[in-house]
Design an enzyme around this catalytic site. Structure first.
Site, mmCIF file in Angstrom:
data_model
loop_
_atom_site.group_PDB
_atom_site.id
_atom_site.type_symbol
_atom_site.label_atom_id
_atom_site.label_comp_id
_atom_site.label_asym_id
_atom_site.label_seq_id
_atom_site.Cartn_x
_atom_site.Cartn_y
_atom_site.Cartn_z
ATOM 1 N N LYS A 1 36.318 38.702 38.306
ATOM 2 C CA LYS A 1 36.169 39.247 37.012
ATOM 3 C C LYS A 1 36.678 38.081 35.907
ATOM 4 C CE LYS A 1 38.410 43.506 38.878
ATOM 5 N NZ LYS A 1 37.767 44.771 38.785
ATOM 6 N N GLU B 1 45.336 41.557 30.889
ATOM 7 C CA GLU B 1 44.617 42.093 29.623
ATOM 8 C C GLU B 1 45.899 42.788 28.930
ATOM 9 O OE1 GLU B 1 41.669 44.743 31.256
ATOM 10 O OE2 GLU B 1 40.296 42.875 31.833
ATOM 11 N N ARG C 1 25.770 46.906 42.023
ATOM 12 C CA ARG C 1 25.374 47.497 43.002
ATOM 13 C C ARG C 1 25.244 49.055 42.552
ATOM 14 N NH1 ARG C 1 30.197 50.992 43.009
ATOM 15 N NH2 ARG C 1 31.904 49.453 42.902
HETATM 16 P P1 ADP Z 1 38.213 47.959 39.603
HETATM 17 O O1 ADP Z 1 37.621 46.795 39.996
HETATM 18 O O2 ADP Z 1 39.261 48.331 40.558
HETATM 19 O O3 ADP Z 1 37.178 49.173 39.303
HETATM 20 P P2 ADP Z 1 38.620 47.845 36.901
HETATM 21 O O4 ADP Z 1 38.832 46.540 36.036
HETATM 22 O O5 ADP Z 1 37.179 48.406 36.627
HETATM 23 O O6 ADP Z 1 38.922 47.703 38.269
HETATM 24 O O7 ADP Z 1 39.558 48.818 36.339
HETATM 25 C C1 ADP Z 1 39.954 50.033 36.915
HETATM 26 C C2 ADP Z 1 40.452 51.099 36.025
HETATM 27 O O8 ADP Z 1 41.697 50.563 35.506
HETATM 28 C C3 ADP Z 1 39.774 51.413 34.767
HETATM 29 O O9 ADP Z 1 38.847 52.286 34.924
HETATM 30 C C4 ADP Z 1 40.651 51.953 33.769
HETATM 31 O O10 ADP Z 1 41.062 53.156 33.928
HETATM 32 C C5 ADP Z 1 41.917 50.847 34.093
HETATM 33 N N1 ADP Z 1 41.842 49.667 33.428
HETATM 34 C C6 ADP Z 1 41.221 48.475 33.354
HETATM 35 N N2 ADP Z 1 41.557 47.576 32.466
HETATM 36 C C7 ADP Z 1 42.373 48.295 31.523
HETATM 37 C C8 ADP Z 1 43.400 47.903 30.260
HETATM 38 N N3 ADP Z 1 42.971 46.708 29.824
HETATM 39 N N4 ADP Z 1 43.969 48.817 29.591
HETATM 40 C C9 ADP Z 1 43.891 50.118 30.362
HETATM 41 N N5 ADP Z 1 43.470 50.459 31.621
HETATM 42 C C10 ADP Z 1 42.717 49.733 32.053
HETATM 43 P P1 ADP Z 2 32.327 53.355 41.675
HETATM 44 O O1 ADP Z 2 32.616 52.376 40.787
HETATM 45 O O2 ADP Z 2 30.995 53.175 42.226
HETATM 46 O O3 ADP Z 2 32.766 54.691 41.706
HETATM 47 P P2 ADP Z 2 34.569 52.674 43.390
HETATM 48 O O4 ADP Z 2 35.453 51.598 42.757
HETATM 49 O O5 ADP Z 2 34.896 54.049 43.614
HETATM 50 O O6 ADP Z 2 33.038 52.751 42.851
HETATM 51 O O7 ADP Z 2 34.364 52.094 44.891
HETATM 52 C C1 ADP Z 2 33.053 52.473 45.642
HETATM 53 C C2 ADP Z 2 33.474 52.031 46.882
HETATM 54 O O8 ADP Z 2 33.515 50.866 47.224
HETATM 55 C C3 ADP Z 2 34.480 52.879 47.574
HETATM 56 O O9 ADP Z 2 34.197 53.368 48.799
HETATM 57 C C4 ADP Z 2 35.817 51.649 47.481
HETATM 58 O O10 ADP Z 2 36.557 51.941 48.389
HETATM 59 C C5 ADP Z 2 34.802 50.328 47.746
HETATM 60 N N1 ADP Z 2 35.096 49.336 47.079
HETATM 61 C C6 ADP Z 2 35.224 48.984 45.843
HETATM 62 N N2 ADP Z 2 35.247 47.819 45.723
HETATM 63 C C7 ADP Z 2 35.980 47.265 46.767
HETATM 64 C C8 ADP Z 2 36.416 46.083 47.276
HETATM 65 N N3 ADP Z 2 36.461 45.108 46.344
HETATM 66 N N4 ADP Z 2 36.604 45.774 48.654
HETATM 67 C C9 ADP Z 2 36.352 46.953 49.408
HETATM 68 N N5 ADP Z 2 35.988 48.028 49.090
HETATM 69 C C10 ADP Z 2 35.499 48.396 47.755
HETATM 70 MG MG MG Z 3 35.821 49.155 38.043
#
Ligand code: ADP
Ligand code: ADP
Ligand code: MG
Length: 681
Positions: free
Chosen positions: A116, A200, A292
């Site tokens: 990230k 962030e 993906r």
């Molecule tokens: P992941 O890889 O686990 O999906 P993300 O960076 O996409 O992580 O963040 C997952 C969720 O966390 C976002 O959909 C949002 O709800 C929350 N989030 C992420 N960044 C922020 C932020 N800067 N402020 C508030 N909420 C956040």
């Molecule tokens: P989407 O953004 O497609 O909704 P999710 O964050 O819900 O994706 O994750 C999709 C699937 O991938 C879930 O089964 C989650 O547990 C898995 N997943 C997401 N990120 C990771 C990771 N970094 N390592 C292992 N599994 C992951």
């Molecule tokens: Mg995300």
């Protein structure tokens, strides 16, 4: 186009990919673990290869084993699905090295977006807006702390290699920073093998809005509009919809173009999602790119009429994108609800077990047996993507998703109304689910009006988790109807008395059924009895001290029942599992356990033909007369104590020589109730 591909995944996404393969005439190869030998995705594919033990590490994450399977079956390409190896650059690399096409972006693009922090640096260079924060290489704790102070609290610490909502910490105050950093790094190291973090600004009441992008190897790149995925629990999506509601066309276009710029900045190819976090005023910032296909891709398929897996296959086969930006059109609104085997009231703990009964609403399943799915499949008003069937188990090894329920409507209101109806038609017996929780969210005021933000669930916690007020009386009447039907009473309210001869009491005009309401949450039990009385042609049912007229019939289909009790009329479906009656009526699921007299007769009290009261209570039924010859286990006397019925059964075969109490008598703890003559048999 390919002749044969291997699907390196399981569950609903493997079934989903197999369906498109089937439609396009491409042979598909499944891989499976020990736990999945009989899984639906194995049946959905043309061939299947066993790749190892039940845990993901022993099977779906084994790169060499999967490459070997592709080689052995002659698969020309591998579709990684989502999760597992889908965003693993080593896997993409290994495919390439083996001369197998990886159906996904180039290795370099996965690597660029895999961190990230590094992705944010690239996005900054491409002029894509970023959340204020720090994503530098220097990980000195003091420096990180100073950066956090400079950004201003609250801040969000994120594992740079994170995903799936893991490895994040909100820090409210400078004093809490050091401890939060330590724990975030610990989780990052153990979950992702890398403890790098970024910081962030933590936005309050933001929306999660993401853009579906696609690029080909011929310089083409488009966006397939946006999705709102704000409704989350523990930073994980629960409900997703397309398009994101209530956004100005101008903002949507800007986001779409920023997402395409992000993809171009890393020479992206294939399907990807650019996730933005958006403030109340419509400012949006790049969060991350998922390289993906997403779990929620069906909502985009519904509003564009496109099959995104087909797009992936075409792009991977070096074809140009099927449509240009101008040709892509939005049609209506789609919403997806993720149905999970989990316990919302217990912190969304996954629930494992066998799906004893599984019924999803009428819809097109994007799976093998849907036949010519084509346009109708993608644009059907209701679509179910599921990787399990009735009788399958939800195991602790994998994601506990049961199904994705996706609906389409001309407008958001229409889609929402359809979603509510569809959720009402879902029936799952065997484990806990979030269905009721989903129903509450979709009927909540903020969801109904499209007032979405990532804190919706938390803010409405009290309403969303309050104990349910259920149509108890109606459900109970349906359970009684199902029991009477099962025990041989015929349909249309015919007399159950004849069939239930073993329940006939002295007068034969009153019968007592003991029930325990075990609800959906077994912590919510209550015991009570229902009495039937027959007076001429009328049957009555007593519950909670109220006596009401009762009629019932067995409707169309094995599980359908109709009952009237007093002036309430209910139709519903009852699924019977042993002595537990699962009732689905008026959109609510309830369960009642029948206190089966015969089954409980085995729990005998006393011995040597001497039967004693297990506790102080009242005799409510005497089932035998002196002289009766009984078998071991024959119910003899029914007592009621603490609102529970207890049946006293014969400890052994014998002849009843004396009955010491009558109906209505109070008996003391340990009192002898009757005498059984064992010798005389
Ligand atoms: P992941 O890889 O686990 O999906 P993300 O960076 O996409 O992580 O963040 C997952 C969720 O966390 C976002 O959909 C949002 O709800 C929350 N989030 C992420 N960044 C922020 C932020 N800067 N402020 C508030 N909420 C956040
Ligand atoms: P989407 O953004 O497609 O909704 P999710 O964050 O819900 O994706 O994750 C999709 C699937 O991938 C879930 O089964 C989650 O547990 C898995 N997943 C997401 N990120 C990771 C990771 N970094 N390592 C292992 N599994 C992951
Ligand atoms: Mg995300």
């Amino acid at each position: 186009m390919f002749n044969k591909i291997l699907i390196a995944n399981r569950g609903e996404i493997a079934c989903r990919v197999a369906a498109t393969c089937k439609r396009l005439g491409i042979a598909s190869v499944a891989v499976y673990s020990d736990a999945d030998a009989k899984a639906k995705h194995v049946a959905a594919c043309d061939e299947a290869v066993h790749i190892g033990g039940a845990t993901a590490a022993e099977s779906y994450l084994r790169i060499e084993r999967i490459i070997e399977a592709a080689r052995a079956t002659g698969a020309q390409a591998v579709h990684p699905g989502y999760g597992f190896l889908s965003e693993n650059k080593d896997f993409a690399q290994a495919c390439e090295a083996a001369g197998i096409v990886f159906i996904g972006p180039p290795v370099a693009a996965i690597a660029a977006m895999g961190s990230k922090a590094a992705a944010k640096a690239l996005m900054h260079a491409a002029a894509v807006p970023l959340v204020p924060g720090y994503h530098g290489d220097n990980q000195d704790p003091q420096l990180l702390h100073r950066e956090a102070d400079a950004i201003g609290y609250p801040v969000l610490l994120k594992a740079s290699a994170g995903g799936g909502g893991k490895g994040m910490r909100v820090v409210e105050r400078s004093e809490d920073f050091a401890a939060a950093l330590t724990s975030c790094k610990r989780e990052a190291a153990s979950s992702f093998g890398n403890d790098r973090v970024l910081i962030e600004k933590y936005l309050t009441r933001p929306r999660h809005v993401e853009v579906q992008v696609f690029a080909d190897r011929h310089g083409g790149a488009v966006y397939l509009f946006d999705r709102d995925c704000s409704v989350q629990r523990r930073h994980q999506k629960v409900l997703e919809e397309a398009p994101a509601p209530g956004l100005a066309a101008e903002i949507k276009r800007e986001m779409g173009e920023a997402a395409v710029a992000a993809a171009r900045a890393v020479n992206y190819v294939g399907a990807g999602t650019v996730e933005f976090i958006m403030t109340g005023s419509g400012d949006f910032y790049f969060m991350e790119m998922n390289t993906r296909l997403q779990v929620e891709h069906p909502v985009t398929e519904m509003v564009t009429g496109q099959d995104l897996v087909e797009w992936q296959l075409r792009v991977a086969a070096d074809e140009p994108l099927p449509l240009t930006q101008q040709q892509l059109k939005l049609d209506g609104h789609a919403i997806e609800a993720r149905i999970y085997a989990e316990h919302p009231a217990r912190g969304f703990l996954p629930s494992t077990g066998t799906l004893k009964h599984l019924r999803m609403p009428e819809g097109v399943e994007f799976a093998i047996d849907a036949g010519g799915v084509g346009e109708s499949g993608r644009k059907a008003p209701v679509r179910i993507d599921s990787g399990v069937r009735e009788g399958d188990a939800i195991t602790p090894y994998y994601d506990p998703m049961i199904a994705k329920l996706i609906v389409h409507g001309a407008t958001r209101e229409e889609a929402l109304a359809r979603l509510k109806r569809a959720l009402h038609a879902c029936e799952v017996v065997g484990l806990h689910t979030n269905i009721e929780f989903l129903q509450r969210i979709v009927t909540s005021e903020p969801f109904a009006t499209g007032d979405l933000d990532t804190g919706l669930i938390e803010r409405h916690h009290d309403a969303l988790f309050a104990p349910a007020k259920k149509p108890f009386k109606e459900a109970l009447a349906l359970a009684c109807a199902a029991l009477l039907t099962r025990e041989g009473g015929t349909a249309h309210g015919a007399s159950p008395w004849d069939a239930l001869s073993h329940w006939r009491l002295n007068g034969g005009y009153t019968q007592t059924l003991g029930w325990r309401n075990i609800g959906d949450h077994s912590d919510n039990e209550s015991a009570f009895t229902v009495r039937f009385a027959r007076n001429g042609g009328t049957q009555t049912l007593d519950h909670d001290g109220v006596r009401e007229d009762f009629t019932w019939s067995n409707g169309t289909g094995q599980h359908a029942f109709c009952a009237t009790i007093g002036n309430a009329r209910a139709t519903g479906r009852v699924f019977v599992d042993g002595d537990t009656f699962h009732v689905f009526c008026l959109g609510e699921a309830q369960a009642f356990e029948w206190q089966n007299l015969l089954a409980h007769a085995a729990d005998v009290e006393g011995g040597e033909g001497r039967l004693t009261a297990p506790m102080p209570g009242k005799v409510i039924a005497v089932l035998v007369e002196p002289g009766a010859i009984v078998e071991k286990g024959t119910p003899l006397i029914v007592m009621e104590a603490m609102k529970m019925e207890h049946t006293i059964g014969a400890p052994t075969a014998g002849t009843v020589s004396e009955v010491l109490y009558a109906v209505g008598d109070q008996v003391a703890d340990g009192a002898q109730l009757l005498v059984l003559d064992v010798q005389s048999v």
